[in-house]
Scaffold this active site. Sequence first.
Site, PDB file in Angstrom:
ATOM      1  CG  ASP A  16      -0.313  -0.102   2.501  1.00 12.53           C
ATOM      2  OD1 ASP A  16       0.762  -0.694   2.744  1.00 12.53           O
ATOM      3  OD2 ASP A  16      -0.762   0.558   3.538  1.00 12.53           O
ATOM      4  CD  GLU A  60       4.004   0.607   6.781  1.00 12.39           C
ATOM      5  OE1 GLU A  60       5.059   0.811   7.706  1.00 12.39           O
ATOM      6  OE2 GLU A  60       3.949   1.392   6.106  1.00 12.39           O
TER       7      GLU A  60
END
Length: 411
Positions: free
Chosen positions: A94, A159
């Site tokens: 991400d 994350e």
Amino acid sequence: MLSTILEILDASTDELVRLQTSLVAIPALGPTNEGQGEAAKAGFLAGYLSAFSGASLEVIDAPDPRVESGRRPSLVIRRPGRSVRTLWLIAHTDVVPTGDLSLWQSDPFVLRREGDLIYGRGVEDNHQGLVSALMLLRALEQAGAETELSLGILLAADEETGNALGIEYILRERPDVFAPDDLVLIPDFGTRDGSAIEVAEKSVLWLKFTVQGRQCHASTPDEGINSLVGASALILALGRLNHVFDRQDPLFDPAASTFAPTRKEANVPNVNTIPGQDVFYLDCRVLPGYPLDDVEREIRSICDEVEAERGVRISFSHVVREQAAPASPAGCEVVTRLAAALREERGIEPRVIGIGGGTVAAAFRKRGLPAACWSTLLNTAHQPNEHSSISNTIADARVFARLLLDSGEQA
Ligand SMILES: [Zn+2]
């Protein structure tokens, strides 16, 4: 075998740029950032990985009803060696939002290359780590390398918005993925010269303080209780935390815990009113040896004193509260092997350090798995015109190769 792999890595610039170009074009934003998560990017990566017959892929889906696909996939890639013991390279898929687009010199989701530098959202955080791991896998496959250690690559979701549906989910639901003697390396932290290996983090405590007074007309201040004066007194009194929690640890820079007042919310809109409520925030980074409960107890007693002196009422609540995991021992195997690889590959003497904020490594350390964070970064993450260096990415993959192959010979 090592020299063959290093040669393949040195010749992987075009492949690296192609992969980065594809990854940048698939922005994986979590739903907190108004995105649809990592499903499209994970789908692309699964296709990319299918070319590597020596590696297996497992997709671990964390359910998330906020995204259309209903899932937040993390990819677990394994390339078996003679031993089941695994060197793990852990990256996240991400990215963070672009921020103000006018600050970008080109489309953040179209890769731009200028010599050794590539620009785009995610090219450093964390595509550099992700791509360096995949370039190593590709080189191993092309060389048909047999290794002693197994190679594991985890490409985790979520994350940037807290890890709950990424690494935390995996470690909770699938603790069998990692064995206690595996080596865990996280290329999502780094310095420009690649000399710093991060093994410890300070606890993070963000507090919101609400100071309650009594509003009145500013021409008759004695009829009210000025919350701004109370908040100011409290901000100064909180300075005491630096003296109470004054331990130093040279692993960290700064070596002491820090307690910084930061944000202040607006109070009254006009000049001629004594404010009745003030809200401000404190950012605390506390050395791991101090329990956050002790810090909060001291803060409460400071609040009690200011209440008694100023006639205000003070409450505080958590915005973030993360007790640091114990540090990975500086002599743990992933650190000593990485340090040896860096000496050999780059002729540099690595420094083992702690940092002020949380990383994915904390999730491992909390479970007693030593983990180190390392890479060679220009540190442009989360900024407009985020960029990374192609040569750094390849140089990091060379260090991973040495870590995987040199350690195999020793084992
Ligand atoms: Zn990152």
